[in-house]
Design a protein around this motif. Structure first.
Motif, PDB file in Angstrom:
ATOM      1  N   ASP A 288      61.383  54.196  44.225  1.00 33.96           N
ATOM      2  CA  ASP A 288      60.079  53.756  44.725  1.00 33.96           C
ATOM      3  C   ASP A 288      59.839  52.279  44.427  1.00 33.96           C
ATOM      4  O   ASP A 288      59.338  51.533  45.277  1.00 33.96           O
ATOM      5  N   THR A 289      60.182  51.862  43.211  1.00 32.21           N
ATOM      6  CA  THR A 289      60.001  50.448  42.861  1.00 32.21           C
ATOM      7  C   THR A 289      60.908  49.577  43.711  1.00 32.21           C
ATOM      8  O   THR A 289      60.492  48.523  44.216  1.00 32.21           O
ATOM      9  N   LEU A 290      62.156  50.001  43.856  1.00 26.76           N
ATOM     10  CA  LEU A 290      63.102  49.241  44.658  1.00 26.76           C
ATOM     11  C   LEU A 290      62.605  49.091  46.093  1.00 26.76           C
ATOM     12  O   LEU A 290      62.670  47.994  46.675  1.00 26.76           O
ATOM     13  N   ALA A 291      62.093  50.163  46.663  1.00 25.80           N
ATOM     14  CA  ALA A 291      61.580  50.091  48.030  1.00 25.80           C
ATOM     15  C   ALA A 291      60.425  49.105  48.131  1.00 25.80           C
ATOM     16  O   ALA A 291      60.314  48.363  49.120  1.00 25.80           O
ATOM     17  N   GLU A 292      59.576  49.067  47.121  1.00 30.45           N
ATOM     18  CA  GLU A 292      58.416  48.176  47.157  1.00 30.45           C
ATOM     19  C   GLU A 292      58.810  46.715  47.006  1.00 30.45           C
ATOM     20  O   GLU A 292      58.336  45.848  47.747  1.00 30.45           O
ATOM     21  N   VAL A 293      59.690  46.396  46.050  1.00 34.10           N
ATOM     22  CA  VAL A 293      60.025  44.987  45.821  1.00 34.10           C
ATOM     23  C   VAL A 293      60.940  44.439  46.895  1.00 34.10           C
ATOM     24  O   VAL A 293      60.961  43.218  47.142  1.00 34.10           O
ATOM     25  N   SER A 294      61.705  45.305  47.568  1.00 41.31           N
ATOM     26  CA  SER A 294      62.614  44.843  48.616  1.00 41.31           C
ATOM     27  C   SER A 294      61.939  44.773  49.986  1.00 41.31           C
ATOM     28  O   SER A 294      62.472  44.148  50.909  1.00 41.31           O
ATOM     29  N   ARG A 295      60.790  45.401  50.123  1.00 40.17           N
ATOM     30  CA  ARG A 295      60.077  45.386  51.403  1.00 40.17           C
ATOM     31  C   ARG A 295      59.656  43.957  51.756  1.00 40.17           C
ATOM     32  O   ARG A 295      59.195  43.205  50.906  1.00 40.17           O
ATOM     33  N   VAL A 296      59.814  43.587  53.017  1.00 39.35           N
ATOM     34  CA  VAL A 296      59.447  42.239  53.452  1.00 39.35           C
ATOM     35  C   VAL A 296      57.939  42.085  53.384  1.00 39.35           C
ATOM     36  O   VAL A 296      57.189  42.813  54.042  1.00 39.35           O
ATOM     37  N   HIS A 297      57.490  41.130  52.566  1.00 40.32           N
ATOM     38  CA  HIS A 297      56.061  40.821  52.428  1.00 40.32           C
ATOM     39  C   HIS A 297      55.674  39.530  53.135  1.00 40.32           C
ATOM     40  O   HIS A 297      54.521  39.345  53.490  1.00 40.32           O
ATOM     41  N   SER A 298      56.619  38.646  53.308  1.00 42.76           N
ATOM     42  CA  SER A 298      56.403  37.393  54.036  1.00 42.76           C
ATOM     43  C   SER A 298      57.597  37.174  54.943  1.00 42.76           C
ATOM     44  O   SER A 298      58.747  37.331  54.508  1.00 42.76           O
ATOM     45  N   SER A 299      57.341  36.798  56.179  1.00 41.85           N
ATOM     46  CA  SER A 299      58.440  36.513  57.097  1.00 41.85           C
ATOM     47  C   SER A 299      57.962  35.525  58.149  1.00 41.85           C
ATOM     48  O   SER A 299      56.762  35.304  58.331  1.00 41.85           O
ATOM     49  N   GLY A 300      58.921  34.946  58.840  1.00 41.05           N
ATOM     50  CA  GLY A 300      58.607  33.954  59.860  1.00 41.05           C
ATOM     51  C   GLY A 300      58.802  32.540  59.341  1.00 41.05           C
ATOM     52  O   GLY A 300      59.556  32.308  58.391  1.00 41.05           O
ATOM     53  N   LYS A 301      58.100  31.600  59.959  1.00 39.25           N
ATOM     54  CA  LYS A 301      58.298  30.198  59.622  1.00 39.25           C
ATOM     55  C   LYS A 301      57.718  29.876  58.253  1.00 39.25           C
ATOM     56  O   LYS A 301      56.546  30.105  57.980  1.00 39.25           O
ATOM     57  N   ASP A 302      58.554  29.329  57.394  1.00 36.82           N
ATOM     58  CA  ASP A 302      58.164  28.914  56.056  1.00 36.82           C
ATOM     59  C   ASP A 302      57.400  27.584  56.160  1.00 36.82           C
ATOM     60  O   ASP A 302      57.886  26.619  56.752  1.00 36.82           O
ATOM     61  N   LEU A 303      56.197  27.530  55.597  1.00 35.43           N
ATOM     62  CA  LEU A 303      55.366  26.333  55.696  1.00 35.43           C
ATOM     63  C   LEU A 303      55.965  25.142  54.962  1.00 35.43           C
ATOM     64  O   LEU A 303      55.634  23.994  55.264  1.00 35.43           O
ATOM     65  N   VAL A 304      56.827  25.403  53.992  1.00 38.66           N
ATOM     66  CA  VAL A 304      57.456  24.328  53.218  1.00 38.66           C
ATOM     67  C   VAL A 304      58.738  23.849  53.887  1.00 38.66           C
ATOM     68  O   VAL A 304      58.915  22.661  54.163  1.00 38.66           O
ATOM     69  N   THR A 305      59.660  24.764  54.146  1.00 38.48           N
ATOM     70  CA  THR A 305      60.970  24.362  54.648  1.00 38.48           C
ATOM     71  C   THR A 305      61.020  24.230  56.157  1.00 38.48           C
ATOM     72  O   THR A 305      61.926  23.582  56.697  1.00 38.48           O
ATOM     73  N   GLY A 306      60.071  24.875  56.852  1.00 36.67           N
ATOM     74  CA  GLY A 306      60.095  24.881  58.306  1.00 36.67           C
ATOM     75  C   GLY A 306      61.092  25.850  58.899  1.00 36.67           C
ATOM     76  O   GLY A 306      61.213  25.951  60.124  1.00 36.67           O
ATOM     77  N   GLU A 307      61.807  26.591  58.057  1.00 35.68           N
ATOM     78  CA  GLU A 307      62.803  27.544  58.524  1.00 35.68           C
ATOM     79  C   GLU A 307      62.209  28.949  58.581  1.00 35.68           C
ATOM     80  O   GLU A 307      61.218  29.247  57.922  1.00 35.68           O
ATOM     81  N   ASN A 308      62.830  29.817  59.349  1.00 40.96           N
ATOM     82  CA  ASN A 308      62.461  31.227  59.340  1.00 40.96           C
ATOM     83  C   ASN A 308      63.141  31.899  58.156  1.00 40.96           C
ATOM     84  O   ASN A 308      64.357  31.775  57.974  1.00 40.96           O
ATOM     85  N   ASN A 309      62.363  32.590  57.344  1.00 36.30           N
ATOM     86  CA  ASN A 309      62.928  33.271  56.190  1.00 36.30           C
ATOM     87  C   ASN A 309      62.049  34.461  55.845  1.00 36.30           C
ATOM     88  O   ASN A 309      61.102  34.784  56.565  1.00 36.30           O
ATOM     89  N   ALA A 310      62.370  35.116  54.737  1.00 39.67           N
ATOM     90  CA  ALA A 310      61.617  36.301  54.322  1.00 39.67           C
ATOM     91  C   ALA A 310      61.639  36.400  52.802  1.00 39.67           C
ATOM     92  O   ALA A 310      62.604  35.998  52.151  1.00 39.67           O
ATOM     93  N   PHE A 311      60.554  36.951  52.258  1.00 40.91           N
ATOM     94  CA  PHE A 311      60.458  37.233  50.827  1.00 40.91           C
ATOM     95  C   PHE A 311      59.917  38.641  50.627  1.00 40.91           C
ATOM     96  O   PHE A 311      59.038  39.099  51.362  1.00 40.91           O
ATOM     97  N   GLY A 312      60.451  39.321  49.618  1.00 41.73           N
ATOM     98  CA  GLY A 312      59.848  40.543  49.115  1.00 41.73           C
ATOM     99  C   GLY A 312      58.910  40.177  47.986  1.00 41.73           C
ATOM    100  O   GLY A 312      58.203  39.169  48.044  1.00 41.73           O
ATOM    101  N   LEU A 313      58.905  40.991  46.940  1.00 43.20           N
ATOM    102  CA  LEU A 313      58.109  40.655  45.750  1.00 43.20           C
ATOM    103  C   LEU A 313      58.979  39.827  44.808  1.00 43.20           C
ATOM    104  O   LEU A 313      59.613  40.338  43.889  1.00 43.20           O
ATOM    105  N   GLY A 314      59.010  38.530  45.075  1.00 46.37           N
ATOM    106  CA  GLY A 314      59.822  37.616  44.287  1.00 46.37           C
ATOM    107  C   GLY A 314      61.241  37.529  44.790  1.00 46.37           C
ATOM    108  O   GLY A 314      61.771  36.436  45.028  1.00 46.37           O
ATOM    109  N   PHE A 315      61.888  38.657  44.977  1.00 45.35           N
ATOM    110  CA  PHE A 315      63.258  38.681  45.471  1.00 45.35           C
ATOM    111  C   PHE A 315      63.330  38.278  46.944  1.00 45.35           C
ATOM    112  O   PHE A 315      62.355  38.387  47.685  1.00 45.35           O
ATOM    113  N   VAL A 316      64.526  37.865  47.334  1.00 47.71           N
ATOM    114  CA  VAL A 316      64.820  37.677  48.754  1.00 47.71           C
ATOM    115  C   VAL A 316      65.448  38.968  49.271  1.00 47.71           C
ATOM    116  O   VAL A 316      66.413  39.467  48.675  1.00 47.71           O
ATOM    117  N   PRO A 317      64.927  39.565  50.344  1.00 50.64           N
ATOM    118  CA  PRO A 317      65.548  40.746  50.948  1.00 50.64           C
ATOM    119  C   PRO A 317      66.783  40.316  51.738  1.00 50.64           C
ATOM    120  O   PRO A 317      66.671  39.851  52.879  1.00 50.64           O
TER     121      PRO A 317
END
Length: 384
Positions: A288-317
């Protein structure tokens, strides 16, 4: 083909061949390491190139974000931290300048907007997460919290670490040492003990090649844009990634955005403890924890890098970047081009570490693409 040292288990010979033709050749000016665990045992332990042995300790920069995220995940799993609770409920000062409603979930998903401060951080501050956190708490965010995401290159660790300290009275480093590093004998350190310094110095100095130095000198972003702010290019002096990695103060204190030091063996073992049972112990994270932290919470264009990327809870999926990996694969890269992850669907962990920079920012050196494919294929054949 570059000369390669170390060993692989039966069935993983193709990984050695790939490391010889791609990774060691790419990193021959500085050396590289590759370590892989499969089903609880180490099946790849390789190194090659100039100046790096199998037990050399390297500055692995943002790999520390992965270790920090693992500590936070354990505290969420324990019920000590609630990801939907406001950050300011633990850390009242953080409520300033419109940050009062940001939750821990938003912070971990790089959605806070607290990527820096006016004038930047001084080098001494960047070795002190408490100093960075105090300045961030009082400062306005660079976008409305939770309205978008952007890579918090120099601030993620200070933010997450301050929440852990306020909530538990103990640092991320203390939790990591007690619950992860010491029990599993992991050769990756959030704060390098003085007695281990000789193993780091064998890989010193961390110096870019001439081409890399020219790229670094160009700096990421302009001082007045979000990329420049996030990477400290608006500071006086601008953030110097090479000096940061070579700093004993950084290695000793381990600012959690980028101060971790270790080997590919160490990070592969850390993620092996996530990927499946290890040393007679169950996986660190429940399904259950693994599913939650690996789930994509942010995706699309990164406001800093300008690239498309994704983040879970801290980790990169990582499956969003490497579709051959399982859907709950989690990990993090580091600025020299290192990449490390756990793929629980295969009980597989991977860590590639470089001495020199391959780039500044991004998802890992390009040779990871070929190495990860080779490792995944070998693991699948071994499990068949």
């Amino acid at each position: 083909m570059a000369e390669v040292y170390g060993s692989v288990a039966a069935g993983f010979e193709s990984v050695r061949e790939e490391f010889a033709t791609v990774a060691a050749a790419e990193a021959r000016d500085g050396g590289a390491q590759l370590a892989v665990y499969h089903q609880g045992r180490q099946v790849v332990d390789l190194w090659g190139g100039d100046g790096v042995g199998g037990d050399a300790l390297l500055a692995l920069y943002s790999s520390a974000k992965g270790a920090t995220s693992l500590v936070v995940a354990l505290l969420i799993q324990d019920g000590t931290l609630d990801p939907d609770r406001e950050v300011a409920s633990w850390w009242p000062e953080f409520a300033a300048e419109g940050k009062d409603r940001l939750t821990l979930r938003g912070l971990l998903a790089h959605r806070s907007g607290a990527i820096g401060v006016d004038g930047g951080f001084r080098p001494a501050e960047l070795a002190d997460d408490r100093a960075v956190a105090a300045r961030l708490a009082a400062h306005r965010p660079y976008w409305e919290p939770d309205s978008g995401h952007g890579y918090h290159a120099l601030t993620f660790g200070a933010l997450a670490g301050e929440v852990v300290l306020r909530a538990t009275g103990r640092t991320v480093q203390a939790h990591y040492e007690e619950r992860i590093r010491a029990p599993y004998g992991i050769d990756y350190h959030l704060g390098l003990p003085e007695e281990l310094e000789p193993r780091f110095r064998t890989a010193l100095p961390l110096i870019p090649t001439p081409a890399q130095a020219a790229f670094l000198a160009a700096s990421p972003g302009r001082p007045d844009d979000l990329l420049g702010v996030a990477f400290g290019q608006h500071a006086d002096p601008p953030f110097d990634a090479v000096a940061y990695g070579n700093s004993r103060a950084v290695r000793a204190a381990c600012p959690l955005s980028g101060g971790g030091v270790g080997s590919a063996r160490g990070l592969a073992r850390m993620y092996a403890a996530v990927a499946g049972p290890l040393g007679g112990r169950p996986p660190l994270l429940t399904p259950d924890t693994l599913a939650e932290v690996s789930r994509v919470h942010s995706s699309g264009k990164d406001l800093v890098t300008g690239e498309n990327n994704a983040f879970g809870l801290g980790f990169v999926p990582l499956a969003t970047r490497h579709p051959e990996l399982g859907p709950t694969t989690i990990g993090h890269s580091g600025v020299p081009g290192s990449q490390s992850f756990a793929d629980p669907s295969r009980a597989l962990s991977y860590s590639y570490a470089r001495r020199r920079f391959a780039f500044l920012g991004g998802p890992g050196a390009p040779e990871n693409d070929r190495l990860i494919r080779a490792v995944a294929r070998a693991a699948d054949r071994a499990a068949a």
